[in-house]
Design a protein around this motif. Sequence first.
Motif, PDB file in Angstrom:
ATOM      1  N   ALA A  44       0.702  -1.250  -0.006  1.00 57.15           N
ATOM      2  CA  ALA A  44      -0.006  -0.140  -0.131  1.00 57.15           C
ATOM      3  C   ALA A  44       1.102   1.298   0.069  1.00 57.15           C
ATOM      4  CB  ALA A  44      -0.881  -0.238   1.144  1.00 57.15           C
ATOM      5  N   ARG A  45       2.178   1.166   0.770  1.00 64.61           N
ATOM      6  CA  ARG A  45       2.893   2.514   0.590  1.00 64.61           C
ATOM      7  C   ARG A  45       3.496   2.650  -0.685  1.00 64.61           C
ATOM      8  NH1 ARG A  45       8.724   2.704   3.785  1.00 64.61           N
ATOM      9  NH2 ARG A  45       8.995   5.015   3.447  1.00 64.61           N
ATOM     10  N   GLU A  46       3.965   1.732  -1.416  1.00 70.13           N
ATOM     11  CA  GLU A  46       4.654   1.828  -2.556  1.00 70.13           C
ATOM     12  C   GLU A  46       3.499   2.168  -3.664  1.00 70.13           C
ATOM     13  OE1 GLU A  46       7.960  -1.735  -2.893  1.00 70.13           O
ATOM     14  OE2 GLU A  46       5.840  -2.126  -3.055  1.00 70.13           O
ATOM     15  N   GLY A  47       2.312   1.921  -3.539  1.00 73.20           N
ATOM     16  CA  GLY A  47       0.931   2.298  -4.177  1.00 73.20           C
ATOM     17  C   GLY A  47       0.861   3.787  -3.934  1.00 73.20           C
ATOM     18  N   ASP A  48       1.086   4.131  -2.880  1.00 73.67           N
ATOM     19  CA  ASP A  48       0.746   5.680  -2.581  1.00 73.67           C
ATOM     20  C   ASP A  48       2.085   6.651  -3.105  1.00 73.67           C
ATOM     21  OD1 ASP A  48      -1.301   5.207  -0.988  1.00 73.67           O
ATOM     22  OD2 ASP A  48      -0.414   5.040   0.923  1.00 73.67           O
ATOM     23  N   LEU A  49       3.061   5.959  -2.951  1.00 76.55           N
ATOM     24  CA  LEU A  49       4.255   6.664  -3.609  1.00 76.55           C
ATOM     25  C   LEU A  49       4.303   6.989  -5.231  1.00 76.55           C
ATOM     26  CD1 LEU A  49       7.311   5.093  -1.800  1.00 76.55           C
ATOM     27  CD2 LEU A  49       6.804   7.548  -1.631  1.00 76.55           C
ATOM     28  N   ALA A  50       3.636   5.766  -5.745  1.00 70.67           N
ATOM     29  CA  ALA A  50       3.736   6.029  -7.298  1.00 70.67           C
ATOM     30  C   ALA A  50       2.506   6.853  -7.567  1.00 70.67           C
ATOM     31  CB  ALA A  50       3.000   4.569  -7.611  1.00 70.67           C
ATOM     32  N   GLU A  51       1.437   7.171  -7.003  1.00 71.22           N
ATOM     33  CA  GLU A  51       0.542   7.923  -7.120  1.00 71.22           C
ATOM     34  C   GLU A  51       0.770   9.268  -6.771  1.00 71.22           C
ATOM     35  OE1 GLU A  51      -4.364   7.409  -6.747  1.00 71.22           O
ATOM     36  OE2 GLU A  51      -2.995   7.018  -4.882  1.00 71.22           O
ATOM     37  N   THR A  52       1.683   9.719  -5.870  1.00 71.66           N
ATOM     38  CA  THR A  52       2.254  10.817  -5.289  1.00 71.66           C
ATOM     39  C   THR A  52       3.289  11.075  -6.457  1.00 71.66           C
ATOM     40  OG1 THR A  52       1.884  10.318  -2.883  1.00 71.66           O
ATOM     41  CG2 THR A  52       3.385  12.108  -3.682  1.00 71.66           C
ATOM     42  N   GLU A  61       7.456  12.135 -16.329  1.00 75.24           N
ATOM     43  CA  GLU A  61       8.993  12.990 -16.830  1.00 75.24           C
ATOM     44  C   GLU A  61       9.737  12.109 -17.373  1.00 75.24           C
ATOM     45  OE1 GLU A  61      12.329  15.433 -14.979  1.00 75.24           O
ATOM     46  OE2 GLU A  61      10.319  15.095 -13.895  1.00 75.24           O
ATOM     47  N   LEU A  62       9.970  10.912 -16.772  1.00 78.11           N
ATOM     48  CA  LEU A  62      10.842   9.753 -17.093  1.00 78.11           C
ATOM     49  C   LEU A  62      10.551   8.617 -18.266  1.00 78.11           C
ATOM     50  CD1 LEU A  62      11.868   8.717 -13.637  1.00 78.11           C
ATOM     51  CD2 LEU A  62      13.204  10.142 -15.190  1.00 78.11           C
ATOM     52  N   GLY A  63       9.201   9.069 -18.689  1.00 76.31           N
ATOM     53  CA  GLY A  63       8.673   8.211 -19.932  1.00 76.31           C
ATOM     54  C   GLY A  63       8.149   7.174 -19.584  1.00 76.31           C
ATOM     55  N   MET A  64       7.572   6.983 -18.418  1.00 83.74           N
ATOM     56  CA  MET A  64       6.715   5.629 -18.123  1.00 83.74           C
ATOM     57  C   MET A  64       5.172   6.051 -17.593  1.00 83.74           C
ATOM     58  SD  MET A  64       8.961   3.415 -15.322  1.00 83.74           S
ATOM     59  CE  MET A  64       7.556   2.318 -15.462  1.00 83.74           C
ATOM     60  N   GLU A  65       4.273   5.385 -18.167  1.00 83.65           N
ATOM     61  CA  GLU A  65       2.894   5.655 -17.965  1.00 83.65           C
ATOM     62  C   GLU A  65       2.348   4.679 -16.657  1.00 83.65           C
ATOM     63  OE1 GLU A  65      -1.493   6.000 -19.595  1.00 83.65           O
ATOM     64  OE2 GLU A  65       0.052   5.792 -20.988  1.00 83.65           O
ATOM     65  N   VAL A  66       2.224   4.847 -15.422  1.00 84.75           N
ATOM     66  CA  VAL A  66       1.932   3.885 -14.307  1.00 84.75           C
ATOM     67  C   VAL A  66       0.770   4.288 -13.647  1.00 84.75           C
ATOM     68  CG1 VAL A  66       2.546   2.757 -12.215  1.00 84.75           C
ATOM     69  CG2 VAL A  66       4.370   3.827 -13.855  1.00 84.75           C
ATOM     70  N   ASP A  67      -0.413   3.692 -13.728  1.00 86.62           N
ATOM     71  CA  ASP A  67      -1.572   3.759 -13.179  1.00 86.62           C
ATOM     72  C   ASP A  67      -1.939   2.926 -12.038  1.00 86.62           C
ATOM     73  OD1 ASP A  67      -2.429   5.753 -14.878  1.00 86.62           O
ATOM     74  OD2 ASP A  67      -3.033   4.290 -16.284  1.00 86.62           O
ATOM     75  N   ARG A  68      -2.767   3.402 -10.855  1.00 84.92           N
ATOM     76  CA  ARG A  68      -3.008   2.695  -9.836  1.00 84.92           C
ATOM     77  C   ARG A  68      -4.608   2.101 -10.149  1.00 84.92           C
ATOM     78  NH1 ARG A  68      -2.328   4.738  -3.343  1.00 84.92           N
ATOM     79  NH2 ARG A  68      -2.437   2.760  -2.690  1.00 84.92           N
ATOM     80  N   LEU A  69      -4.426   0.725 -10.008  1.00 84.28           N
ATOM     81  CA  LEU A  69      -5.762  -0.070 -10.152  1.00 84.28           C
ATOM     82  C   LEU A  69      -6.400  -0.221  -8.614  1.00 84.28           C
ATOM     83  CD1 LEU A  69      -4.944  -2.624 -13.193  1.00 84.28           C
ATOM     84  CD2 LEU A  69      -6.040  -0.265 -13.231  1.00 84.28           C
ATOM     85  N   GLY A  70      -5.841  -0.525  -7.908  1.00 80.87           N
ATOM     86  CA  GLY A  70      -6.171  -0.651  -6.382  1.00 80.87           C
ATOM     87  C   GLY A  70      -5.210  -0.294  -5.169  1.00 80.87           C
ATOM     88  N   ALA A  71      -5.820  -0.809  -4.193  1.00 77.10           N
ATOM     89  CA  ALA A  71      -4.672  -0.117  -2.960  1.00 77.10           C
ATOM     90  C   ALA A  71      -3.251  -0.784  -3.315  1.00 77.10           C
ATOM     91  CB  ALA A  71      -5.193  -0.783  -1.545  1.00 77.10           C
ATOM     92  N   GLU A  72      -3.248  -2.156  -3.668  1.00 76.63           N
ATOM     93  CA  GLU A  72      -1.799  -2.861  -3.752  1.00 76.63           C
ATOM     94  C   GLU A  72      -1.815  -3.302  -5.226  1.00 76.63           C
ATOM     95  OE1 GLU A  72      -1.985  -5.930  -0.687  1.00 76.63           O
ATOM     96  OE2 GLU A  72      -1.879  -4.376   0.845  1.00 76.63           O
ATOM     97  N   THR A  73      -2.037  -2.575  -6.118  1.00 83.88           N
ATOM     98  CA  THR A  73      -1.844  -2.949  -7.545  1.00 83.88           C
ATOM     99  C   THR A  73      -1.689  -1.806  -8.294  1.00 83.88           C
ATOM    100  OG1 THR A  73      -3.552  -4.871  -7.116  1.00 83.88           O
ATOM    101  CG2 THR A  73      -2.821  -4.131  -9.593  1.00 83.88           C
ATOM    102  N   LEU A  74      -0.613  -1.982  -9.102  1.00 85.83           N
ATOM    103  CA  LEU A  74      -0.193  -0.774 -10.256  1.00 85.83           C
ATOM    104  C   LEU A  74      -0.066  -1.500 -11.566  1.00 85.83           C
ATOM    105  CD1 LEU A  74       2.809   1.065  -8.443  1.00 85.83           C
ATOM    106  CD2 LEU A  74       0.314   1.654  -8.454  1.00 85.83           C
ATOM    107  N   VAL A  75      -0.189  -0.638 -12.820  1.00 83.48           N
ATOM    108  CA  VAL A  75      -0.274  -1.154 -13.948  1.00 83.48           C
ATOM    109  C   VAL A  75       0.615  -0.321 -14.887  1.00 83.48           C
ATOM    110  CG1 VAL A  75      -2.272  -0.068 -14.609  1.00 83.48           C
ATOM    111  CG2 VAL A  75      -1.537  -2.147 -15.934  1.00 83.48           C
ATOM    112  N   VAL A  76       1.667  -0.680 -15.431  1.00 90.86           N
ATOM    113  CA  VAL A  76       2.666  -0.120 -16.302  1.00 90.86           C
ATOM    114  C   VAL A  76       2.024  -0.154 -17.666  1.00 90.86           C
ATOM    115  CG1 VAL A  76       4.930   0.150 -17.316  1.00 90.86           C
ATOM    116  CG2 VAL A  76       4.376  -0.860 -14.908  1.00 90.86           C
ATOM    117  N   ARG A  77       1.794   0.976 -18.416  1.00 87.82           N
ATOM    118  CA  ARG A  77       1.051   0.887 -19.695  1.00 87.82           C
ATOM    119  C   ARG A  77       1.960   1.662 -20.549  1.00 87.82           C
ATOM    120  NH1 ARG A  77      -4.108   0.005 -18.818  1.00 87.82           N
ATOM    121  NH2 ARG A  77      -4.884   0.838 -16.867  1.00 87.82           N
ATOM    122  N   ALA A  78       3.522   2.171 -20.218  1.00 86.56           N
ATOM    123  CA  ALA A  78       4.292   2.427 -21.362  1.00 86.56           C
ATOM    124  C   ALA A  78       5.696   2.914 -20.544  1.00 86.56           C
ATOM    125  CB  ALA A  78       3.861   3.943 -21.931  1.00 86.56           C
ATOM    126  N   ILE A  79       6.490   2.405 -21.281  1.00 85.25           N
ATOM    127  CA  ILE A  79       7.948   2.715 -20.797  1.00 85.25           C
ATOM    128  C   ILE A  79       8.943   3.368 -22.042  1.00 85.25           C
ATOM    129  CG2 ILE A  79       8.109   0.461 -19.451  1.00 85.25           C
ATOM    130  CD1 ILE A  79       9.504  -0.655 -21.965  1.00 85.25           C
TER     131      ILE A  79
END
Length: 601
Positions: free
Chosen positions: A472-480, A487-505
Amino acid sequence: MRIQALPAQLINQIAAGEVVERPASVIKELVENSLDAGATRIEVDIEQGGGKLIRVRDNGGGIHPEDLRLALSRHATSKIGTLEELERVSSMGFRGEALPSIASVSRLTIASRASGQESGWSVSGDGGERIADPVPSAHPQGTTVEVRDLFYNTPARRKFMRAEKTEFSHIETQLKRLALSRFDVSFTLSHNRKELFTLPLAAQLQEQERRLAGLLGGAFLEQVIHLERDQAGLALRGWVARPVFSRSQADMQYFYVNGRMVRDKLVTHAVRQAFQDVLFHGRHPAYVLYLDLDPLQVDVNVHPAKHEVRFRDGRMVHGFIYRTLHQVLADTRPGQEVDRTTGEIRLLEVERSATPVSGTAPVAYQRPLGFQVQERQAGYQPGYQSSFEMQRPSPASLAAVEESADEVPPLGFALAQLKGIYILAENATGLILVDMHAAHERITYERFKRAVLEGGISRQPLLVPVSVAVSAREGDLAETHRSLFSELGMEVDRLGAETLVVRAIPVLLQGADAEKLLRDILSDLVVHGSSERIRDEINQVLATMACHGSIRANRRLTVEEMNALLRDMERTERSDQCNHGRPTWVQLDMARLDKLFLRGQ
């Protein structure tokens, strides 16, 4: 077993286990007390590696006779009295544990004469709970602490002490660290009644550098850059060695926060990142650096021996150290001149000499193909073919070389090519040797990085988005830090409290492990509050591209092409080293050449 209060003596011995690891720990605590007392002269005498005797004498403010017994009591200190003072503490010691802890495992005597007192007093302890009453003692202003028979009453601790030579080596290292922290104090060290070194006061930069050379060696001083930077309440000063002086171990790294020597992961990470582009793999940088900031912005009360600190805004400190060192190292290029008085780094003017000596326009040698080079061999005698290709300079070239030294660029003018690998050039000082592949690799690499920086990091959508399970802490960090990922060329979304999804690199990292990349960045954010992970990965790709796109060995270059390469080296950041940390050029001045041929001897 019933709960019971521990005896005072046992409490002190437990505390000693945290504070007094070995004789060097005693030196640290006693010398820091002397520094806190305002001493300008500290003398350290050691016998048998510190096992028999440790004596520290200073000319500080001294201890009032009525406070001598209290000095050997736990949690008694003159340095703080309130929580507010603790938060702003700037003294080396403040816990009030050192002296009683040392006294509980040794035979200790303190003799002191406080400022304004007519005579001195002394007090002794023998490792027991009883502390004798102070008695008069002839003593000049200041304090002398004698520690005899360390660990004599704790055989298990004494058994872990190493050989005399080893223990004294630790003491010498500890005193070096302390001597580097305070140039306004003189230090003397003696072992078995033999004086090993005396370090006088060092008020001026030249005097400080003499102390630096005496403690770390003249070779270190020959390769250092002195720096002083201030920004937003942070100040970084000191000396950082050029990458060519890298070490096989991290044994020459001294970092001080408000005068306190620390070993901090955040600081180490920031320095390592700044050196990443210029150090050979497995090598370590060398530096003596001092960070000064408001005491409220750093917590020094996080470790019993005060080796570690905690910054209130770790991300800001990390970024400041990284950016400062990164810029200082970026200026390591031919023609750099360091003012030894102010520490200012100046770059010698090279634009006026940008045109090659032949008078023609610079050749676009940076293209990996398309050289207009005539392959020819010069024979010195029948049957012998030389790989040393000397091209006769034109009259314009000869005239340029004869100009005054001020008009000759830092890397001079090309004379020849050796073995298809090295460029030989003459400058105002003597002979220059350039590794043409290493130099061109750095130039090409820096151009690639600048192009990416100016054009941004292009992203590549993933055909199949990658789902990553996180805390959950890492999810909060990704959202923050969503903007940072973008800026670094990645697209990262949060799907749930403990789930992230990488859409672009990033496009340049096409085919990379997206999940591993995300986890590494999150790990950096957790530990350091920031991440350069993607930039580092992209830089590795650019470095590989630069290596393959640079001049290869055995390529013949014309004088014009060689001079164009020299001029670009003078304009390019970090061009003293290639991407792998190897030097790109060396100078053989006339004095060194004369020595090789025994001229004037």
